[in-house]
Write a protein that holds these residues in place. Structure first.
Motif, PDB file in Angstrom:
ATOM      1  N   VAL A  56      70.407 -11.429  -4.712  1.00  0.00           N
ATOM      2  CA  VAL A  56      70.144 -10.585  -5.883  1.00  0.00           C
ATOM      3  C   VAL A  56      69.116 -11.215  -6.811  1.00  0.00           C
ATOM      4  O   VAL A  56      68.178 -10.546  -7.276  1.00  0.00           O
ATOM      5  CB  VAL A  56      71.456 -10.302  -6.642  1.00  0.00           C
ATOM      6  N   PHE A  57      69.244 -12.502  -7.084  1.00  0.00           N
ATOM      7  CA  PHE A  57      68.328 -13.146  -8.032  1.00  0.00           C
ATOM      8  C   PHE A  57      66.927 -13.245  -7.445  1.00  0.00           C
ATOM      9  O   PHE A  57      65.937 -13.032  -8.149  1.00  0.00           O
ATOM     10  CB  PHE A  57      68.865 -14.519  -8.417  1.00  0.00           C
TER      11      PHE A  57
ATOM     12  N   ARG B  40      66.857  -5.557 -12.107  1.00  0.00           N
ATOM     13  CA  ARG B  40      67.110  -4.990 -10.783  1.00  0.00           C
ATOM     14  C   ARG B  40      68.084  -3.823 -10.833  1.00  0.00           C
ATOM     15  O   ARG B  40      68.128  -3.007  -9.918  1.00  0.00           O
ATOM     16  CB  ARG B  40      67.654  -6.092  -9.865  1.00  0.00           C
ATOM     17  N   GLU B  41      68.877  -3.732 -11.912  1.00  0.00           N
ATOM     18  CA  GLU B  41      69.955  -2.750 -11.906  1.00  0.00           C
ATOM     19  C   GLU B  41      70.211  -2.100 -13.258  1.00  0.00           C
ATOM     20  O   GLU B  41      71.276  -1.560 -13.499  1.00  0.00           O
ATOM     21  CB  GLU B  41      71.245  -3.421 -11.428  1.00  0.00           C
ATOM     22  N   GLN B  42      69.232  -2.143 -14.148  1.00  0.00           N
ATOM     23  CA  GLN B  42      69.515  -1.707 -15.511  1.00  0.00           C
ATOM     24  C   GLN B  42      69.631  -0.199 -15.664  1.00  0.00           C
ATOM     25  O   GLN B  42      70.252   0.285 -16.600  1.00  0.00           O
ATOM     26  CB  GLN B  42      68.460  -2.247 -16.481  1.00  0.00           C
TER      27      GLN B  42
ATOM     28  N   PRO C 133      67.673 -18.334 -17.423  1.00  0.00           N
ATOM     29  CA  PRO C 133      67.905 -16.955 -17.900  1.00  0.00           C
ATOM     30  C   PRO C 133      68.142 -15.955 -16.761  1.00  0.00           C
ATOM     31  O   PRO C 133      67.406 -14.974 -16.603  1.00  0.00           O
ATOM     32  CB  PRO C 133      66.612 -16.652 -18.658  1.00  0.00           C
ATOM     33  N   VAL C 134      69.189 -16.165 -16.016  1.00  0.00           N
ATOM     34  CA  VAL C 134      69.484 -15.328 -14.854  1.00  0.00           C
ATOM     35  C   VAL C 134      69.836 -13.902 -15.278  1.00  0.00           C
ATOM     36  O   VAL C 134      69.403 -12.928 -14.664  1.00  0.00           O
ATOM     37  CB  VAL C 134      70.627 -15.942 -14.025  1.00  0.00           C
ATOM     38  N   ALA C 135      70.633 -13.768 -16.343  1.00  0.00           N
ATOM     39  CA  ALA C 135      71.134 -12.443 -16.738  1.00  0.00           C
ATOM     40  C   ALA C 135      70.002 -11.484 -17.066  1.00  0.00           C
ATOM     41  O   ALA C 135      69.977 -10.345 -16.588  1.00  0.00           O
ATOM     42  CB  ALA C 135      72.082 -12.577 -17.927  1.00  0.00           C
ATOM     43  N   SER C 136      69.055 -11.908 -17.891  1.00  0.00           N
ATOM     44  CA  SER C 136      67.982 -11.006 -18.313  1.00  0.00           C
ATOM     45  C   SER C 136      67.094 -10.610 -17.138  1.00  0.00           C
ATOM     46  O   SER C 136      66.533  -9.509 -17.118  1.00  0.00           O
ATOM     47  CB  SER C 136      67.137 -11.660 -19.416  1.00  0.00           C
TER      48      SER C 136
END
Length: 344
Positions: free
Chosen positions: A231-232, A71-73, A63-66
């Motif tokens: 980023v991850f 970090r950037e929402q 679940p990388v996207a969630s």
């Protein structure tokens, strides 16, 4: 101080091309490998290794996207149960009946361009109640209606590879593959791509679906601090409420600023992009810099017992290798120093 240094693609991905090491002088790395205790495991991706490290279980996808969304929402309203999917811009190229994929490393997209592309895509997909969010120039996010039966391949798994056998799987694959095909047709005639092509830049002619899932219930790792530009890795640190800093220039700078409490993770992914594109020249040059900037100072810190335990992990699709040392490991006089290529 305990330090865990992870460097994906520390070994050149093509095992038969061992001549790439011939001009490299890596005395510190060779010493660390020789004196370390080696544990070897199966190959895996960078993202899967990080997820396991943080006790995250695979859903249909990792679940990388969630997680990176945290970090950037910004001001985006989202619930923990929302299913998010990364829909990142890519370049596809036909070569010898293969369809090769390139990512943002070769595209160099600006945020202004990303907004223009996604505005056009959103006009296409809005009837399905979907909105594509360009929260970064090369990281685009889609909140799905429910949980699709979709299993995708990580972007890092497909960069520089033939994607013909790496397309999404699952009962809903035909719906999503059809959407991607429609997006490809839209991008083919997009005015911005015509401008990019006239300026000698690669066009954005597709998107890659990956990293779908909901936010994990718990994220935990036994580190007091994480140092990385990845980023991850940064997003995982934030989600796990772990202090994180951008990667310093070298090991000496890290040692000057790091405290001695607990274990700290250094995630250094500088080699990965060169390995993905089989760029041997830049990969070898970068490894030489890592030898000078990281392995040499960390070896000295181990000798003077500033570091009481050093673990070096390297991950690629072939294997995962952990080399663990303490200051007393350096007294293993029977451990013969061998060339780096002999470990790959």
């Amino acid at each position: 101080m305990k330090l865990h240094l992870c460097i994906p693609d520390l070994f050149w991905p093509e095992n038969l091309q061992t001549d790439i090491y011939q001009s490299l002088k890596l005395p510190a790395l060779e010493m660390l490998f020789a004196k370390g205790h080696l544990v070897e495991g199966a190959g895996q991706t960078t993202e899967s290794w990080l997820c396991k490290l943080f006790d995250i279980h695979k859903q249909h996808d990792w679940p990388v996207a969630s997680i990176t969304l945290l970090r950037e929402q910004g001001n985006i309203e989202c619930n923990r149960e929302d299913y998010w999917l990364r829909v990142d811009p890519v370049h596809l190229r036909i070569e010898n009946n293969h369809l090769l994929l390139g990512d943002s490393y070769i595209l160099n997209i600006s945020l202004k361009e990303a907004i223009s592309f996604t505005d056009s895509i959103n006009e296409l997909i809005s009837d399905n109640g979907l909105v594509l969010l360009p929260l970064h120039s090369d990281r685009w996010y889609l909140r799905c209606n429910g949980t699709p039966d979709l299993r995708t391949f990580l972007l890092s798994e497909v960069v520089g590879k033939n994607i013909n056998d790496l397309l999404p799987l699952g009962d809903d694959r035909s719906i999503w593959n059809s959407r991607v095909n429609e997006i490809q047709m839209l991008l083919h005639d997009h005015p911005l791509n015509q401008t990019r092509e006239s300026q000698g830049e690669l066009v954005v002619n597709s998107v890659w679906l990956w990293g779908g899932g909901v936010m994990p219930e718990k994220i935990y790792a036994p580190y007091t601090k994480i140092w990385s530009n990845h980023v991850f890795a940064q997003a995982l640190a934030r989600a796990g409420d772990i202090a994180f800093c951008n990667l310093p220039e070298n090991g000496n700078e890290l040692l000057r600023h790091a405290d001695n409490l607990g274990e700290q993770l250094v995630f250094l992914d500088n080699l990965q992009k060169y390995a993905n594109y089989k760029d041997a020249f830049n990969w070898s040059n970068e490894l030489a810099r890592i030898e000078q900037n990281w392995f040499a100072p960390l070896l000295q810190a181990l000798k003077r017992k500033q570091i009481i335990q050093l673990k070096i992990t390297t991950v690629n699709n072939c294997s995962t290798k952990d080399f663990t040392l303490t200051p007393s490991s350096l007294w293993k006089f029977w451990a013969t120093v061998r060339p780096v290529k002999s470990y790959g």
